[in-house]
Write a protein that holds these residues in place. Structure first.
Motif, PDB file in Angstrom:
ATOM      1  N   TRP A 212       0.795  -1.220   0.000  1.00 40.64           N
ATOM      2  CA  TRP A 212       0.000   0.000   0.000  1.00 40.64           C
ATOM      3  C   TRP A 212       0.826   1.267   0.000  1.00 40.64           C
ATOM      4  N   ILE A 213       2.148   1.153  -0.011  1.00 39.50           N
ATOM      5  CA  ILE A 213       2.973   2.343  -0.242  1.00 39.50           C
ATOM      6  C   ILE A 213       2.636   2.934  -1.607  1.00 39.50           C
ATOM      7  N   HIS A 214       2.517   2.062  -2.600  1.00 40.21           N
ATOM      8  CA  HIS A 214       2.100   2.533  -3.923  1.00 40.21           C
ATOM      9  C   HIS A 214       0.620   2.266  -4.162  1.00 40.21           C
ATOM     10  N   GLY A 215       0.079   1.231  -3.481  1.00 39.40           N
ATOM     11  CA  GLY A 215      -1.299   0.831  -3.722  1.00 39.40           C
ATOM     12  C   GLY A 215      -2.325   1.873  -3.309  1.00 39.40           C
ATOM     13  N   THR A 216      -1.991   2.705  -2.321  1.00 36.40           N
ATOM     14  CA  THR A 216      -2.932   3.739  -1.891  1.00 36.40           C
ATOM     15  C   THR A 216      -3.267   4.678  -3.045  1.00 36.40           C
ATOM     16  N   LEU A 217      -2.252   5.179  -3.721  1.00 40.19           N
ATOM     17  CA  LEU A 217      -2.488   6.046  -4.879  1.00 40.19           C
ATOM     18  C   LEU A 217      -3.073   5.265  -6.051  1.00 40.19           C
ATOM     19  N   GLU A 218      -2.556   4.071  -6.283  1.00 43.91           N
ATOM     20  CA  GLU A 218      -2.963   3.297  -7.444  1.00 43.91           C
ATOM     21  C   GLU A 218      -4.418   2.851  -7.351  1.00 43.91           C
ATOM     22  N   ILE A 219      -4.794   2.212  -6.231  1.00 45.06           N
ATOM     23  CA  ILE A 219      -6.138   1.674  -6.101  1.00 45.06           C
ATOM     24  C   ILE A 219      -7.179   2.782  -6.041  1.00 45.06           C
ATOM     25  N   LEU A 220      -6.911   3.822  -5.263  1.00 50.34           N
ATOM     26  CA  LEU A 220      -7.878   4.913  -5.175  1.00 50.34           C
ATOM     27  C   LEU A 220      -7.988   5.676  -6.497  1.00 50.34           C
ATOM     28  N   LEU A 299       4.879   6.729   6.898  1.00 52.20           N
ATOM     29  CA  LEU A 299       4.737   8.145   6.562  1.00 52.20           C
ATOM     30  C   LEU A 299       4.270   8.327   5.117  1.00 52.20           C
ATOM     31  N   ILE A 300       4.861   7.573   4.190  1.00 51.84           N
ATOM     32  CA  ILE A 300       4.478   7.676   2.778  1.00 51.84           C
ATOM     33  C   ILE A 300       3.031   7.246   2.583  1.00 51.84           C
ATOM     34  N   LEU A 301       2.662   6.127   3.217  1.00 50.25           N
ATOM     35  CA  LEU A 301       1.295   5.620   3.095  1.00 50.25           C
ATOM     36  C   LEU A 301       0.297   6.639   3.646  1.00 50.25           C
ATOM     37  N   ALA A 302       0.593   7.181   4.837  1.00 49.70           N
ATOM     38  CA  ALA A 302      -0.312   8.142   5.467  1.00 49.70           C
ATOM     39  C   ALA A 302      -0.415   9.427   4.652  1.00 49.70           C
ATOM     40  N   SER A 306      -3.841  10.804   3.039  1.00 51.56           N
ATOM     41  CA  SER A 306      -4.284  12.128   3.492  1.00 51.56           C
ATOM     42  C   SER A 306      -4.480  13.076   2.315  1.00 51.56           C
ATOM     43  N   PHE A 307      -3.553  13.032   1.362  1.00 50.19           N
ATOM     44  CA  PHE A 307      -3.678  13.906   0.194  1.00 50.19           C
ATOM     45  C   PHE A 307      -4.944  13.594  -0.601  1.00 50.19           C
ATOM     46  N   LEU A 308      -5.198  12.316  -0.862  1.00 50.68           N
ATOM     47  CA  LEU A 308      -6.357  11.937  -1.667  1.00 50.68           C
ATOM     48  C   LEU A 308      -7.661  12.330  -0.984  1.00 50.68           C
ATOM     49  N   VAL A 309      -7.758  12.079   0.317  1.00 49.91           N
ATOM     50  CA  VAL A 309      -8.982  12.430   1.050  1.00 49.91           C
ATOM     51  C   VAL A 309      -9.159  13.947   1.078  1.00 49.91           C
ATOM     52  N   TRP A 310      -8.048  14.661   1.289  1.00 51.84           N
ATOM     53  CA  TRP A 310      -8.138  16.122   1.337  1.00 51.84           C
ATOM     54  C   TRP A 310      -8.548  16.700  -0.009  1.00 51.84           C
ATOM     55  N   TYR A 311      -7.916  16.275  -1.096  1.00 48.42           N
ATOM     56  CA  TYR A 311      -8.123  16.904  -2.397  1.00 48.42           C
ATOM     57  C   TYR A 311      -9.480  16.551  -3.006  1.00 48.42           C
ATOM     58  N   PHE A 312      -9.895  15.301  -2.849  1.00 46.49           N
ATOM     59  CA  PHE A 312     -11.114  14.863  -3.524  1.00 46.49           C
ATOM     60  C   PHE A 312     -12.363  14.909  -2.652  1.00 46.49           C
ATOM     61  N   VAL A 313     -12.191  15.061  -1.345  1.00 48.43           N
ATOM     62  CA  VAL A 313     -13.355  15.080  -0.451  1.00 48.43           C
ATOM     63  C   VAL A 313     -13.430  16.383   0.346  1.00 48.43           C
ATOM     64  N   ILE A 314     -12.383  16.657   1.127  1.00 48.33           N
ATOM     65  CA  ILE A 314     -12.426  17.801   2.048  1.00 48.33           C
ATOM     66  C   ILE A 314     -12.363  19.139   1.310  1.00 48.33           C
ATOM     67  N   LEU A 315     -11.409  19.293   0.389  1.00 47.31           N
ATOM     68  CA  LEU A 315     -11.262  20.570  -0.328  1.00 47.31           C
ATOM     69  C   LEU A 315     -12.524  20.934  -1.115  1.00 47.31           C
ATOM     70  N   PRO A 316     -13.142  20.025  -1.865  1.00 47.41           N
ATOM     71  CA  PRO A 316     -14.381  20.395  -2.561  1.00 47.41           C
ATOM     72  C   PRO A 316     -15.478  20.877  -1.620  1.00 47.41           C
ATOM     73  N   ILE A 317     -15.620  20.230  -0.468  1.00 47.60           N
ATOM     74  CA  ILE A 317     -16.639  20.639   0.496  1.00 47.60           C
ATOM     75  C   ILE A 317     -16.325  22.015   1.068  1.00 47.60           C
TER      76      ILE A 317
END
Length: 340
Positions: A212-220, A299-302, A306-317
């Motif tokens: 999931w170091i790379h899978g977090t970005l890839e799967i999402l 740290l990389i995974l987190a 965090s970036f994906l949740v912030w950019y695609f969920v939190i920032l739009p709201i």
């Protein structure tokens, strides 16, 4: 749609907007966006009609409470990434949530099927993959599959393959989402079986750190690609006040904008898979005493999550709550702040 039917369907709404004002900035923005959409439709099919002038007059009245964008020093590219793309995702948050829950459900099916039937796991994963992984585990190198002598070639191949698969998911929306859903099913069943294979061999938490170091970005990113495909499907099945063709064109346009963000995400995910995952896997190689520190992997995974949740969920709201809105022509607007 005939003009009489168009008027009958929307007249009550227009009268309410014209004669019933609101102090709620969110509702004002929603009304204005709705009127702009109706006006675009009317101008397309009834350009000389009185109803077009009527809608335009109502929209102009609401526009008095909304100020035009000031000229910003930001470039068009900066505006696209900071405002347009997040606001576009705000428009489709429901589809994004549906896609996410669907994919989690299918992953669980892949996990459960593998846990109850070993043949299910072998059929879900590529031929020979299970045997190869079990051999690596027996040799004390459970994540040897991520090691490759020619790293740059691997990096390019992974990036191109992931982008191509994502593009097929997006285009699959044209076929009423059937191909998109088939791709989602295949990928997520494989993911569930793949992850279970490591937990079965008591390597679950190690696999999370490595994969999931790379899978977090890839799967999402694949979830986002599937969302874009279903946006196209929605534009075909539920055109709203637009003609089906006009709605379809808007769906394609929005989906392609979303596809733009996937390219850098897949490039970054491929870089992590080729170079960083390789180092993380060495931390669990019994024959070697070097590799990426555990804390660095966490740290990389987190940071990725965090970036994906912030950019695609939190920032739009947050942008929506601040009064920003996206017009049908892609222009960013903002409501005047109401005095408390």
């Amino acid at each position: 749609m005939r003009e009489a039917m168009f008027i009958k369907k929307n007249a009550a709404k227009w009268k309410e907007y014209q004669h019933s004002e609101t102090d709620n900035p969110d509702e004002t923005a929603e009304r204005f966006i709705t009127l702009i959409d109706d006006l675009s439709y009317a101008k397309t099919f009834y350009p000389k009609s009185k109803v077009t002038r009527w809608i335009n007059g109502i929209a102009a009245g609401i526009y008095q409470s909304i100020y035009k964008n000031k000229k910003e020093k930001y470039t068009r590219i900066f505006t696209f990434w900071k405002f347009e793309l997040p606001l576009l995702f705000k428009r489709y948050h429901r589809i994004l949530l549906f896609t996410f829950l669907l994919e989690v459900f299918i992953v669980c099916i892949g996990w459960w099927g593998s846990a109850t039937n070993d043949e299910f796991m072998r059929n879900a994963l590529p031929p020979g993959y299970v045997d190869m992984t079990e051999e690596n585990i027996a040799k004390g190198d459970p994540f040897g599959v991520y090691k490759d002598d020619n790293m740059f070639t691997t990096f390019v191949r992974i990036a191109m393959n992931n982008t191509f698969v994502a593009l097929l998911m997006v285009i699959g929306g044209v076929a009423l989402g059937i191909w998109t859903l088939i791709s989602v099913w295949q990928n997520d069943i494989m993911l569930g079986a793949f992850q279970y294979m490591f937990f079965k061999n008591n390597l679950g938490w190690q696999s999370i750190l490595v994969i999931w170091i790379h899978g977090t970005l890839e799967i999402l990113s694949f979830i986002i690609a599937a969302t874009a495909g279903l946006i196209i499907t929605q534009s075909i099945l539920f055109p709203g006040t637009y003609s089906r063709m006009l709605s379809f064109k808007r769906g394609i346009k929005d989906a392609m904008k979303i596809m733009i963000v996937l390219v850098p995400l897949f490039i970054l995910a491929s870089f992590l898979e080729t170079y960083v995952t390789h180092l993380m896997s060495q931390s669990f190689d019994k024959e070697k005493n070097f590799g990426l520190p555990i804390w660095a992997g966490v740290l990389i995974l987190a940071a990725s999550l965090s970036f994906l949740v912030w950019y695609f969920v939190i920032l739009p709201i947050r942008l929506h709550k601040k009064g920003y809105y996206l017009q049908s022509d892609g222009i960013i607007g903002r409501l005047k702040q109401q005095n408390a």
